[in-house]
Each structure stands twice: as C-alpha cells, then as structure tokens.
Write a protein that holds these residues in place. Structure first.
Motif, mmCIF file in Angstrom:
data_model
loop_
_atom_site.group_PDB
_atom_site.id
_atom_site.type_symbol
_atom_site.label_atom_id
_atom_site.label_comp_id
_atom_site.label_asym_id
_atom_site.label_seq_id
_atom_site.Cartn_x
_atom_site.Cartn_y
_atom_site.Cartn_z
ATOM 1 N N VAL A 172 0.486 3.701 6.920
ATOM 2 C CA VAL A 172 1.456 4.543 6.527
ATOM 3 C C VAL A 172 1.884 4.379 5.230
ATOM 4 O O VAL A 172 1.898 4.993 4.177
ATOM 5 C CB VAL A 172 2.562 4.972 7.510
ATOM 6 C CG1 VAL A 172 3.584 6.070 6.815
ATOM 7 C CG2 VAL A 172 2.321 5.584 8.950
ATOM 8 N N ARG A 173 2.434 2.937 5.212
ATOM 9 C CA ARG A 173 2.984 2.585 3.745
ATOM 10 C C ARG A 173 3.282 0.819 4.043
ATOM 11 O O ARG A 173 3.807 0.358 5.269
ATOM 12 C CB ARG A 173 4.177 3.177 3.359
ATOM 13 C CG ARG A 173 4.756 2.662 1.919
ATOM 14 C CD ARG A 173 5.940 3.404 1.731
ATOM 15 N NE ARG A 173 6.661 3.204 0.377
ATOM 16 C CZ ARG A 173 6.413 3.583 -0.790
ATOM 17 N NH1 ARG A 173 5.511 4.636 -0.660
ATOM 18 N NH2 ARG A 173 6.661 3.055 -1.800
ATOM 19 N N GLN A 186 0.819 -1.250 -0.171
ATOM 20 C CA GLN A 186 0.081 -0.007 -0.008
ATOM 21 C C GLN A 186 0.803 1.227 -0.040
ATOM 22 O O GLN A 186 1.705 1.479 0.812
ATOM 23 C CB GLN A 186 -0.879 -0.064 1.284
ATOM 24 C CG GLN A 186 -1.855 1.151 1.411
ATOM 25 C CD GLN A 186 -2.957 1.061 2.477
ATOM 26 O OE1 GLN A 186 -3.043 -0.177 3.082
ATOM 27 N NE2 GLN A 186 -3.647 2.109 2.633
ATOM 28 N N LYS A 187 0.756 1.902 -1.290
ATOM 29 C CA LYS A 187 1.657 3.227 -0.995
ATOM 30 C C LYS A 187 1.635 4.270 -0.142
ATOM 31 O O LYS A 187 2.354 4.991 0.104
ATOM 32 C CB LYS A 187 1.452 3.889 -2.554
ATOM 33 C CG LYS A 187 2.292 3.036 -3.832
ATOM 34 C CD LYS A 187 2.560 3.671 -4.887
ATOM 35 C CE LYS A 187 3.368 3.035 -5.748
ATOM 36 N NZ LYS A 187 2.981 2.960 -7.000
ATOM 37 N N SER A 188 0.370 4.492 0.260
ATOM 38 C CA SER A 188 -0.062 5.477 1.288
ATOM 39 C C SER A 188 -1.168 5.337 2.006
ATOM 40 O O SER A 188 -1.898 4.460 1.632
ATOM 41 C CB SER A 188 0.162 6.984 0.814
ATOM 42 O OG SER A 188 -1.145 7.135 -0.329
ATOM 43 N N ARG A 189 -1.618 6.184 3.022
ATOM 44 C CA ARG A 189 -2.787 6.041 3.800
ATOM 45 C C ARG A 189 -4.037 6.129 3.026
ATOM 46 O O ARG A 189 -5.030 5.483 2.971
ATOM 47 C CB ARG A 189 -2.824 7.067 4.673
ATOM 48 C CG ARG A 189 -3.988 7.161 5.517
ATOM 49 C CD ARG A 189 -3.957 8.254 6.818
ATOM 50 N NE ARG A 189 -2.902 8.223 7.626
ATOM 51 C CZ ARG A 189 -2.756 8.910 8.723
ATOM 52 N NH1 ARG A 189 -3.638 9.468 9.229
ATOM 53 N NH2 ARG A 189 -1.448 8.501 9.360
ATOM 54 N N ASP A 190 -4.026 6.942 1.669
ATOM 55 C CA ASP A 190 -5.109 7.229 0.947
ATOM 56 C C ASP A 190 -5.012 6.401 -0.244
ATOM 57 O O ASP A 190 -6.155 6.601 -0.935
ATOM 58 C CB ASP A 190 -4.912 8.865 0.568
ATOM 59 C CG ASP A 190 -4.846 9.711 1.573
ATOM 60 O OD1 ASP A 190 -5.491 9.217 2.608
ATOM 61 O OD2 ASP A 190 -4.208 10.641 1.751
ATOM 62 N N GLU A 191 -4.125 5.622 -0.506
ATOM 63 C CA GLU A 191 -4.402 4.643 -1.741
ATOM 64 C C GLU A 191 -4.734 3.269 -1.319
ATOM 65 O O GLU A 191 -4.468 2.664 -0.083
ATOM 66 C CB GLU A 191 -3.266 4.673 -2.394
ATOM 67 C CG GLU A 191 -2.677 5.985 -3.249
ATOM 68 C CD GLU A 191 -1.353 5.656 -3.822
ATOM 69 O OE1 GLU A 191 -1.398 5.102 -4.664
ATOM 70 O OE2 GLU A 191 -0.668 6.564 -3.332
#
Ligand code: SF4
Ligand code: FES
Length: 248
Positions: free
Chosen positions: A110-111, A10-15
């Motif tokens: 976070v990632r 997961q690249k970031s919290r929002d993706e």
C-alpha cells in the motif's frame, strides 16, 4: 547507539519502490523496534521529508498489525515475537538493518512498509465463524469442554493474523493462518455443525486469493510470533479431505 538503515520506500501500489539509506542515531536499548522507527520518522518530519509508513496498533504483540521483514526475516531475528516486541538491546552500535514490507503476491504494498492484508479478511469471511446460537457467556460456561481440547483450541486461537507466515514462505502460502482459524473453531463443540463446510469454503477462498501452495518448508512456523504449530496444517488437510469425501 547509531545504526545504518536501508528502508523500502514506495509511494503507492502502482509506483515502483526503492531502498533508501537512513541513519538512526541516539537509539537506546530500551526502545522497541517500532520506537526506533518513530525516532527516524521524527527526524524526517523535522527535515520536511515524508515519514516512513508502517502498520502498528497495540505494540504489545496481540493485534497483528505490525509486520515487516527485518534483515530478511519476518518480525526480525528473535523467535516467538512480533516486530513491536523486538527491542533494540538485541542490536549493536554500527549494525546495518534492512527493512522491507511483506513480500507476497496476495499482500500488495500500500505504501512503504504497509501491505494490504484484506485477503486474510476475505478468507475468514468465507467461513471463519460459527453460525449456531451459542447463547450468552454464562450459558457457554455450562458446556463442559475437556481441558486438553480447550488448550489445543486456544493454541490455534492465538493466531493474530499478522501474515508473517505468508511473507516468509517461499510459496507465499497461507496454510498456517487458515489452519489456525479452521482449527480453533473446529476443535470446539460449538464449531462442529459447520466443521467440514467451513474448511471447504475457507480453502477455496484461500486459493481464490492467489496464495501459494504449501510444500512443507516450515518457514511459517519458524517466524510465527505465536508459534502456531505445523501440526495444525496436517489437521487442516485431514479435515479438507474429510470434507471432500462428504461432498461438503
Ligand atoms: S499463523 Fe502466526 S504468522 Fe501466520 S498470521 Fe497467524 S500469528 Fe501471524
Ligand atoms: S502492533 Fe500489535 S502485534 Fe505488533
């Protein structure tokens, strides 16, 4: 040995995240679980791919930085052990391992395998300290503390703040962590002046951070790398009740 890994990326919290399959090859029993991930990451970097992000620091079970769900169990299959202390000798050639980040509303990703555990910091900031002047180390040593009390406080102080208790709890509750922090201070003479205001402030902070409620599943104790006892939750509840009676 060679292993089949299924790792949450997961690249970031929002993706949105997803599981990706990887082969871990040439793994030896002497490697720790994190060293096995290091080997996988070296292969990814050599191929020009993004390495898997995971938290770690001491790699000897004392800092609380590492933490991941390994086949659905926080810190993996062995009791009383952080993920960094788990060794690959406990696996067999051909095993399939699914690796995920902590899953809890209060710990957003976070990632990849790294989650934001700053909610724990904010709970500690609310009261996980003593404000009285305890003097220097020699002065502290002049204060006699009964051995059983010191041992009990030390049992609670062993908590490394890893968050496995929250991750494994079906409710995402933080009671074991908060109970450990409240108890290790509240058991000692230096922690008495703020004993009840501390527990009241920390419980409020815990609720504000959107941790779930404890319903006595006991999953927290089962996965805690420091084997913090559920008894401390009972102590937390008793002190919280006393705090409410005193209007703290
Ligand atoms: S109580 Fe145990 S599982 Fe929870 S944060 Fe502390 S050491 Fe980790
Ligand atoms: S890296 Fe410090 S406890 Fe695992």
């Amino acid at each position: 040995m060679n292993l089949s890994l299924r790792i949450w990326r997961q690249k970031s919290r929002d993706e949105p995240g997803r599981f990706v399959d990887y082969a871990a090859t040439g793994i030896t029993g002497d490697m720790s679980f994190l060293e096995m991930l290091d080997v996988v990451n070296e292969g990814l970097i050599a191929r020009g791919e993004e390495p898997v992000a995971f938290d770690h620091d001491c790699r000897e079970g004392i800092c609380g930085a590492c933490g991941m769900m390994i086949n659905g169990v926080a810190h993996g299959p062995l009791p009383g052990m952080a993920a960094c202390q788990l060794h690959m000798r406990h696996y067999r050639d051909g095993d399939a391992i699914t690796i995920e980040p902590w899953r809890a509303r209060a710990f957003p990703v976070v990632r990849d395998l790294i989650v934001d555990r700053s909610a724990f910091d904010r709970v500690v900031q609310a009261g996980g300290f003593v404000s009285v002047n305890t003097g220097s180390a020699p002065e502290a040593n002049l204060m006699p503390i009964p051995k059983p009390l010191a041992e009990r406080a030390m049992d609670a102080a062993e908590c490394i703040g890893c968050g496995a208790c929250v991750a494994q709890c079906p409710n995402g509750a933080a009671q074991l962590f908060v109970a450990a922090k409240v108890s290790h201070l509240g058991l000692l003479p230096q922690g008495q002046p703020e004993r009840f205001s501390r527990v009241a402030r920390m419980v409020v902070a815990m609720e504000e951070e959107m941790f779930g409620s404890c319903t006595n599943y006991g999953e927290c104790e089962a996965v805690c790398p420091k084997e913090i006892s559920l008894d401390f939750i009972a102590r937390l509840n008793r002190d919280y009740l006393k705090a409410k009676v005193r209007g703290a």
